[in-house]
Design a protein around this motif. Structure first.
Motif, PDB file in Angstrom:
ATOM      1  N   VAL A 282     151.195  -4.398  58.643  1.00 24.14           N
ATOM      2  CA  VAL A 282     150.257  -4.581  59.896  1.00 24.14           C
ATOM      3  C   VAL A 282     149.608  -3.480  60.502  1.00 24.14           C
ATOM      4  CG1 VAL A 282     151.765  -6.438  60.569  1.00 24.14           C
ATOM      5  CG2 VAL A 282     152.250  -4.332  61.578  1.00 24.14           C
ATOM      6  N   GLN A 283     150.160  -2.167  59.949  1.00 31.07           N
ATOM      7  CA  GLN A 283     149.240  -1.187  60.381  1.00 31.07           C
ATOM      8  C   GLN A 283     147.917  -0.691  59.377  1.00 31.07           C
ATOM      9  OE1 GLN A 283     151.734   2.207  62.445  1.00 31.07           O
ATOM     10  NE2 GLN A 283     153.017   1.131  61.436  1.00 31.07           N
ATOM     11  N   GLU A 284     148.178  -1.231  58.262  1.00 38.30           N
ATOM     12  CA  GLU A 284     147.228  -1.220  57.314  1.00 38.30           C
ATOM     13  C   GLU A 284     146.035  -2.114  57.285  1.00 38.30           C
ATOM     14  OE1 GLU A 284     149.472  -1.325  53.866  1.00 38.30           O
ATOM     15  OE2 GLU A 284     150.213   0.686  53.927  1.00 38.30           O
ATOM     16  N   ARG A 285     146.309  -3.223  57.563  1.00 40.36           N
ATOM     17  CA  ARG A 285     145.448  -4.684  57.688  1.00 40.36           C
ATOM     18  C   ARG A 285     144.613  -4.688  58.962  1.00 40.36           C
ATOM     19  NH1 ARG A 285     145.144  -6.107  52.244  1.00 40.36           N
ATOM     20  NH2 ARG A 285     144.971  -8.511  52.458  1.00 40.36           N
ATOM     21  N   GLU A 286     143.523  -5.256  58.790  1.00 39.42           N
ATOM     22  CA  GLU A 286     142.748  -5.598  59.952  1.00 39.42           C
ATOM     23  C   GLU A 286     142.106  -6.993  59.845  1.00 39.42           C
ATOM     24  OE1 GLU A 286     138.454  -3.904  61.348  1.00 39.42           O
ATOM     25  OE2 GLU A 286     139.914  -2.448  61.288  1.00 39.42           O
ATOM     26  N   ALA A 287     142.376  -7.588  60.968  1.00 40.68           N
ATOM     27  CA  ALA A 287     141.587  -9.059  61.092  1.00 40.68           C
ATOM     28  C   ALA A 287     141.215  -9.377  62.498  1.00 40.68           C
ATOM     29  CB  ALA A 287     142.704 -10.015  60.920  1.00 40.68           C
TER      30      ALA A 287
END
Length: 401
Positions: A282-287
């Motif tokens: 969740v610290q690597e992915r953006e939405a």
């Protein structure tokens, strides 16, 4: 209760973590790549024996046995954090010779085996040269009530004759599996809990047939696997009887207590790894313009997971402490509680991690799907949740009678 780990345990933790980082995690995919896809139960991936040799060299072997004559001489509380580390990978317990059902079977032989039985079967298991299975569950009866078991063990002169069909005999598919501990009835007329016995049955005995291997949510768990085994007029020497006729329940209680808590320890390790994977993802992915880690619902998942893991760990340590100080019988309510709590907790944590990974979470690119499937079986294995809740309720009611 003091749960501060000793310097000895901290040293083991450090060595185990280092071993996992250097040898286990990098070789998880190697293990599965080396499986013979055309006949997965025909051989063992070579990397497993290589890793076992390294574990022996580093003194990380048979840590589960409290008896220093055979194992590391660790108490249940001391073993808990080490077993948790092993539970972070599906291949790790075997690497350290701390995998079920061998651990339970070795404990049975240590506690109840004769000198000859120990020489023939315990020593090869301790050395990691063979593997074993435990044949208790049957397809035609509700085996959560072990008094239902119908397989027969009948004395005939200097032999016992075994007849019946067992299934979910975990480990039976492994080509190294040489011995089964079979539970069956030897006297249907005896008192309810004196009808059953346990006996050693070499798998190459005439009349033993592995009918099929049973997949779990599509996973075959090769080469270990879960077998349906037919015992058809199987004859073994009378000396293969464990402890004596009618003492099967007594052995089962001695075996299943440590087995249940070991499952819980490993399950906490699996949950910890899932939470780590979740946090990194969740610290690597953006939405929708920001990192997933900044989403309120994700932060709730992380917080709830940490809270639930810590609660389960504390209850596991309490059960382990009681097993060490007052014995398995007095700790039965705590063992039953943690057997319900730990798998249910881990399933929630792993499910959140799967959700955070999206479609990747249900693939084999990450270990979450297989971990979830494996741990879901623990709500059934060694007694279903409902049976353990029944035990806890009965113990609670006794206090107020």
């Amino acid at each position: 209760m003091d749960f501060q780990y000793s310097d000895k345990v901290k040293a083991y933790e450090k060595r185990l973590h280092a071993f996992m980082e250097e040898f286990i995690y990098p070789n998880e995919q190697t293990y599965y790549d080396q499986l013979d896809k055309s006949d997965p139960f025909s051989s063992v991936p070579p990397i497993m024996e290589e890793l076992k040799d390294k574990a022996k060299e580093k003194g990380l072997w048979n840590l589960f046995l409290p008896e220093s004559e055979y194992g590391a001489g660790l108490t249940n509380v001391e073993y808990a954090p080490l077993c948790e580390i092993m539970g972070r990978s599906s291949i790790a317990p075997e690497v350290f010779n701390c995998a079920a059902p061998d651990t339970g079977n070795m404990e049975v032989l240590v506690r109840y085996g004769t000198k000859d039985q120990k020489e023939e079967w315990l020593q090869p298991l301790l050395d990691g040269n063979i593997r074993s299975c435990f044949s208790m569950t049957e397809p035609d009866v509700a085996s959560s009530d072990a008094t239902n078991i119908q397989a027969s063990i009948v004395r005939d002169g200097d032999e016992y004759v075994i007849n019946g069909t067992k299934w979910w005999s975990s480990g039976a598919g492994d080509p190294r599996c040489k011995i089964a501990i079979v539970m069956g009835k030897n006297d249907p007329e005896a008192p309810k809990y004196k009808q059953q016995s346990m006996i050693l049955v070499p798998l190459d005995t005439s009349g033993v047939t592995i009918k099929r291997m049973l997949p779990v949510f599509g996973y075959d768990h090769a080469p270990h696997g879960h077998g349906e085994i037919e015992y058809n007029n199987v004859r073994v020497p009378a000396s293969n009887m464990l402890l004596g006729e009618g003492r099967g329940f007594e052995i089962a209680q001695g075996r299943l207590g440590p087995g249940r808590i070991h499952h819980c320890m490993r399950t906490i390790g699996a949950a910890e790894r899932a939470l780590e994977l979740l946090c990194k993802r969740v610290q690597e992915r953006e939405a929708f313009g920001k990192k997933l880690a900044q989403q309120g619902v994700i932060q709730e998942w992380i917080a709830d997971s940490r809270i639930e893991i810590e609660q389960a760990r504390l209850l596991t340590l309490k059960a382990a402490y009681m097993m060490d100080t007052v014995g398995n019988k007095e700790a039965k309510a705590e063992i039953a509680m943690i057997k319900v709590v730990a798998p249910n907790m881990a399933l929630k944590v792993i499910d959140r991690a799967i959700q955070a990974f999206g479609a990747a979470g249900v693939s084999e690119d990450v270990p979450l799907a297989s971990s979830w499937a494996n741990i879901r079986t623990l709500r059934l294995a060694d007694g279903p949740d409902e049976v353990h809740r029944r035990s806890v309720a009965r113990e609670e009611l006794k206090k107020h009678m």
